[in-house]
Each structure stands twice: as structure tokens, then as C-alpha cells.
Design an enzyme around this catalytic site. Structure first.
Site, PDB file in Angstrom:
ATOM      1  N   ARG A  50      42.403  40.632  34.704  1.00 46.12           N
ATOM      2  CA  ARG A  50      40.997  40.447  35.105  1.00 46.12           C
ATOM      3  C   ARG A  50      40.959  39.751  36.468  1.00 46.12           C
ATOM      4  O   ARG A  50      41.989  39.312  36.987  1.00 46.12           O
ATOM      5  CB  ARG A  50      40.227  39.628  34.045  1.00 46.12           C
ATOM      6  N   GLY A  51      39.751  39.653  37.020  1.00 45.69           N
ATOM      7  CA  GLY A  51      39.595  39.124  38.382  1.00 45.69           C
ATOM      8  C   GLY A  51      39.581  40.324  39.312  1.00 45.69           C
ATOM      9  O   GLY A  51      40.426  41.221  39.209  1.00 45.69           O
ATOM     10  N   ALA A  52      38.596  40.328  40.234  1.00 50.27           N
ATOM     11  CA  ALA A  52      38.355  41.533  41.037  1.00 50.27           C
ATOM     12  C   ALA A  52      39.606  42.031  41.781  1.00 50.27           C
ATOM     13  O   ALA A  52      40.009  43.190  41.622  1.00 50.27           O
ATOM     14  CB  ALA A  52      37.187  41.280  41.994  1.00 50.27           C
ATOM     15  N   ARG A  91      35.702  49.093  34.316  1.00 51.71           N
ATOM     16  CA  ARG A  91      34.800  47.966  34.590  1.00 51.71           C
ATOM     17  C   ARG A  91      33.985  48.317  35.837  1.00 51.71           C
ATOM     18  O   ARG A  91      34.559  48.634  36.876  1.00 51.71           O
ATOM     19  CB  ARG A  91      35.581  46.655  34.809  1.00 51.71           C
ATOM     20  N   GLN A 198      36.823  31.597  30.995  1.00 46.66           N
ATOM     21  CA  GLN A 198      37.849  31.717  32.046  1.00 46.66           C
ATOM     22  C   GLN A 198      38.117  30.369  32.727  1.00 46.66           C
ATOM     23  O   GLN A 198      39.226  30.107  33.162  1.00 46.66           O
ATOM     24  CB  GLN A 198      37.412  32.743  33.105  1.00 46.66           C
ATOM     25  N   ASP A 239      32.834  39.386  42.890  1.00 46.32           N
ATOM     26  CA  ASP A 239      33.263  40.702  42.391  1.00 46.32           C
ATOM     27  C   ASP A 239      32.725  41.839  43.252  1.00 46.32           C
ATOM     28  O   ASP A 239      33.288  42.926  43.280  1.00 46.32           O
ATOM     29  CB  ASP A 239      32.814  40.886  40.947  1.00 46.32           C
ATOM     30  N   ASN A 249      29.075  37.683  40.883  1.00 48.04           N
ATOM     31  CA  ASN A 249      30.243  36.966  40.351  1.00 48.04           C
ATOM     32  C   ASN A 249      29.948  36.662  38.880  1.00 48.04           C
ATOM     33  O   ASN A 249      28.874  37.002  38.366  1.00 48.04           O
ATOM     34  CB  ASN A 249      30.507  35.685  41.163  1.00 48.04           C
ATOM     35  N   LYS A 250      30.891  36.041  38.230  1.00 44.99           N
ATOM     36  CA  LYS A 250      30.774  35.755  36.798  1.00 44.99           C
ATOM     37  C   LYS A 250      29.414  35.178  36.431  1.00 44.99           C
ATOM     38  O   LYS A 250      28.865  34.336  37.144  1.00 44.99           O
ATOM     39  CB  LYS A 250      31.900  34.784  36.421  1.00 44.99           C
TER      40      LYS A 250
END
Ligand code: MRU
Length: 351
Positions: A50-52, A91, A198, A239, A249-250
Site C-alpha cells: 500500500r501507499g501510492a 485501487r 496505518q 495519493d 490522501n488518507k
């Protein structure tokens, strides 16, 4: 400085892509192998990777492995495109995934006239370049970010934008890790980041390992930490950044930005230019991933913590309005408002 082992590793000979399974952290640092399309899709969807930037690197290597499996008898490019579309669909919000897949497809088209072996080698080189390039970009972002803070500062971060989410250093955590390497010290406040934690599971794990002074707080404690004067800057990842500077973003990031504005604290978004989507005019056009309600209702609990069947809304990301962002830090420099101009200028520059 002790750090987490590399989060993505290709065994070229075996055709296996290894990742640190991020769903097992912080309790276990274990590598798992991905070989098939189904394993890759599952790894992305379930946030094992995970993470862009990290999902972009993963998809690039993944596409290389899948390209190797296309039989000589099949039409190569349509098959590769199908794999690419499938990975992209895993995603929707982080643009790095589509960016990396499109770069791989572009390489395949450009080198299609060469033999299969040369074409596969070109795809490997492209994926390895995306990986190396992210390491270099994170290092540059870290330098620029470090110029925005001072030794001893308190920094609030949300979600995880460290080495696990990228390649090395990370984006939002990069300046902190770089500064720590140089003997500086910071007090980091890590939002736990409901619902997938996270911040608790990954950010505080990475920072503890690196010897950084980190305090874990629940998301709803950020306002009090700011009011107490403990926070001198907010550093978050991204992201997808739209051409006008709106940044996805998150989920919860935009709330932090609103608080930071109220308390007069600078709010910085850090990310590589591969996260900037100049084709996307504003945040309103960024697709927001909706995830399974069980992540809210029951995932971390021994027993469900909400009535069975209660309605839940679980967007994975939100968009921070550009008016709340003090600066956007990229590997090419620090962009200030108006972002329509400063971001466009980045893409006009060479390199
Ligand atoms: O759902 P996730 O964990 O993939 O979301 C990640 C984030 O929102 C990160 O902050 C973002 O990808 C930046 S990573 C350098």
C-alpha cells in the site's frame, strides 16, 4: 539507524515479486511472494502492499512478471494491456498505479518490434527504473522537506508515508528520517488513522525502529495537541494531486488541514510528481475508493463494535482543498500557491 527491510524485492530469475506483508505489521515483519495476477490483485486490494508510490512500483514489476507468462502463441500487446487494466482497477484513487502501468505499456509499444526476449528485458529495465527513480525522488523530497522544519520541532503526520509506502525514506516521513540521520531530533505525533490504523501499525513502527521520538495519538486528539503548542508543522503524503493543488490522501487528512489552518500551523503535502495528475483539474474529479464496512464495524475487535447490519460509510481517502495547503513538496522543488501556476511550472521544466 535501524530501518524496515526493503518493502518490494524482485527475484528476477524465479519470476517472483516479494513484498513485506503490511497487514501483519507491527507484529511480524514477513515477506510474501506474488507470482500470479490473482495474488497481485489480492495484495493490492487487501493493502498487503500500500501507499501510492509503492503500489506503482509493485504494479510495474508485477506487469513484467505477467508479461513473461504470456505464451509466444498469444498476441502480446492486447494481453499485456488486459493485465495492465486489471492491475489499474485494483485501487482507483492513487494515480501512481495507473502512471506506472501506463509507462510499462508505453515501453512495450515502443519496443514491440524487437524479439520477445529484448522486449521483456526492456520491461524489466523500465520497472527497475521506476523503482530506482522513486528512491531518488524520495531523497530529494526529504531534502526539500527538511528545509521547512527546525531541530526540535513537533510534527504531526497522518496515515503512513514512510519507506513502507514508497521505496526508501518515504515522502512525509522522509525529512524526519533524513534529519534524524544527520543528528537532528523531532517529536512526531502520529495519528493512528482509523479505520485501518496505518499510523499506529506502520508509521509508529517505522519511526520507533529508526529511533525517532514518536507519540501515537488517536485521530480525534490532533486538535488538542495543536492547541497545546506541540505541533510546529503537519507533514502528510498524497495519493493524487489535482492541477489546482487539491490533494487526495488518507481519510482524515482534510480534517487535520482544517485544524492546522485554525491554529496557524503550516500544512505541507509531500509527494513525487508521479502523484500529480495534471489531467485532473480539481479534487472533485478524483475518484474516491469506498471500502468494506467491516473495516469500521469489526475488523480489529474480538467482537463486533457496532450493531449487526448498521449502515457504514467507509471512504478510504478525502480531498484537502488547496486553500488549506501551505506548500506541496515534490522532488523538483517546493510549490506554493497559486498551485495552478506552480505545479504547471514543474512540468514545464526539463527532467
Ligand atoms: O490506503 P493506503 O494505506 O494505501 O493510503 C495511503 C496514503 O494515503 C498515503 O498517505 C499516501 O499513499 C502517500 S504514500 C507516500
Amino acid at each position: 539507524m535501524d530501518t524496515v527491510q526493503p518493502n518490494i524485492r524482485l527475484d528476477k530469475e524465479a519470476g517472483e515479486l516479494f513484498i513485506i506483508d503490511q497487514t501483519l505489521l507491527p507484529n511480524e515483519e514477513r515477506e510474501i511472494a506474488c507470482r500470479t495476477e490473482a495474488e497481485m490483485l489480492e495484495a493490492i486490494r487487501s493493502l498487503r502492499i500500500r501507499g501510492a508510490p509503492a503500489i506503482g512500483i509493485f504494479a510495474a514489476y508485477g506487469l513484467y512478471i505477467l508479461a513473461r507468462s504470456i505464451p509466444e502463441t498469444e498476441d502480446f500487446l492486447p494481453c499485456l494491456r488486459q493485465y495492465g487494466d486489471s492491475l489499474k482497477s485494483a485501487r482507483p484513487t492513487a494515480v501512481n498505479l495507473a502512471w506506472a502501468v501506463d509507462l510499462m505499456l508505453k515501453t512495450a509499444v515502443a519496443r514491440a518490434g524487437e524479439g520477445r526476449a529484448a522486449l521483456l528485458e526492456a520491461l524489466y529495465e523500465q520497472a527497475a527504473f521506476i523503482h530506482r527513480d522513486d528512491i531518488a525522488k524520495c531523497a530529494a523530497i526529504s531534502e526539500y522537506g527538511l528545509s521547512l522544519i527546525r531541530d526540535g520541532d513537533g510534527i504531526l503526520t497522518h496515515c503512513n508515508a514512510g519507506p513502507l509506502a514508497t521505496s526508501r525514506y518515504g515522502t512525509a516521513l522522509g525529512p524526519i528520517l533524513l534529519g534524524t540521520e544527520r543528528g537532528m531530533s523531532f517529536h512526531v505525533y502520529a495519528d493512528e488513522t482509523r479505520p485501518l490504523l496505518q499510523g499506529a501499525r506502520l508509521t509508529s513502527y517505522e519511526l520507533c525502529k529508526a529511533g525517532v521520538d514518536v507519540t501515537l495519538i488517536c485521530d480525534n486528539m490532533a486538535s488538542m495537541a495543536m492547541k497545546n503548542g506541540w505541533i510546529q508543522a503537519c507533514f502528510v503524503g498524497c495519493d493524487r494531486v489535482a492541477a489546482n493543488g487539491d490533494a487526495a490522501n488518507k481519510i482524515g487528512t482534510s480534517g487535520v488541514a482544517v485544524l492546522a489552518k485554525y491554529y496557524g500551523i503550516p500544512f505541507y503535502v509531500l509527494g513525487p510528481t508521479s502523484t500529480v495528475d495534471m489531467a485532473c483539474p480539481s479534487g472533485g474529479e478524483i475518484p474516491i475508493e469506498l471500502r468494506d464496512p467491516t473495516e469500521i464495524r469489526s475488523l480489529w475487535y474480538k467482537k463486533p463494535m457496532a450493531p449487526e447490519g448498521v449502515k457504514c460509510w467507509n471512504p478510504a481517502f478525502d480531498v484537502t482543498d488547496h486553500s488549506l495547503i501551505t506548500a506541496i513538496v515534490t522532488e523538483k522543488g517546493i510549490c506554493r500557491p497559486p498551485y495552478t501556476e506552480s505545479l504547471a511550472a514543474l512540468f514545464r521544466r526539463e527532467g
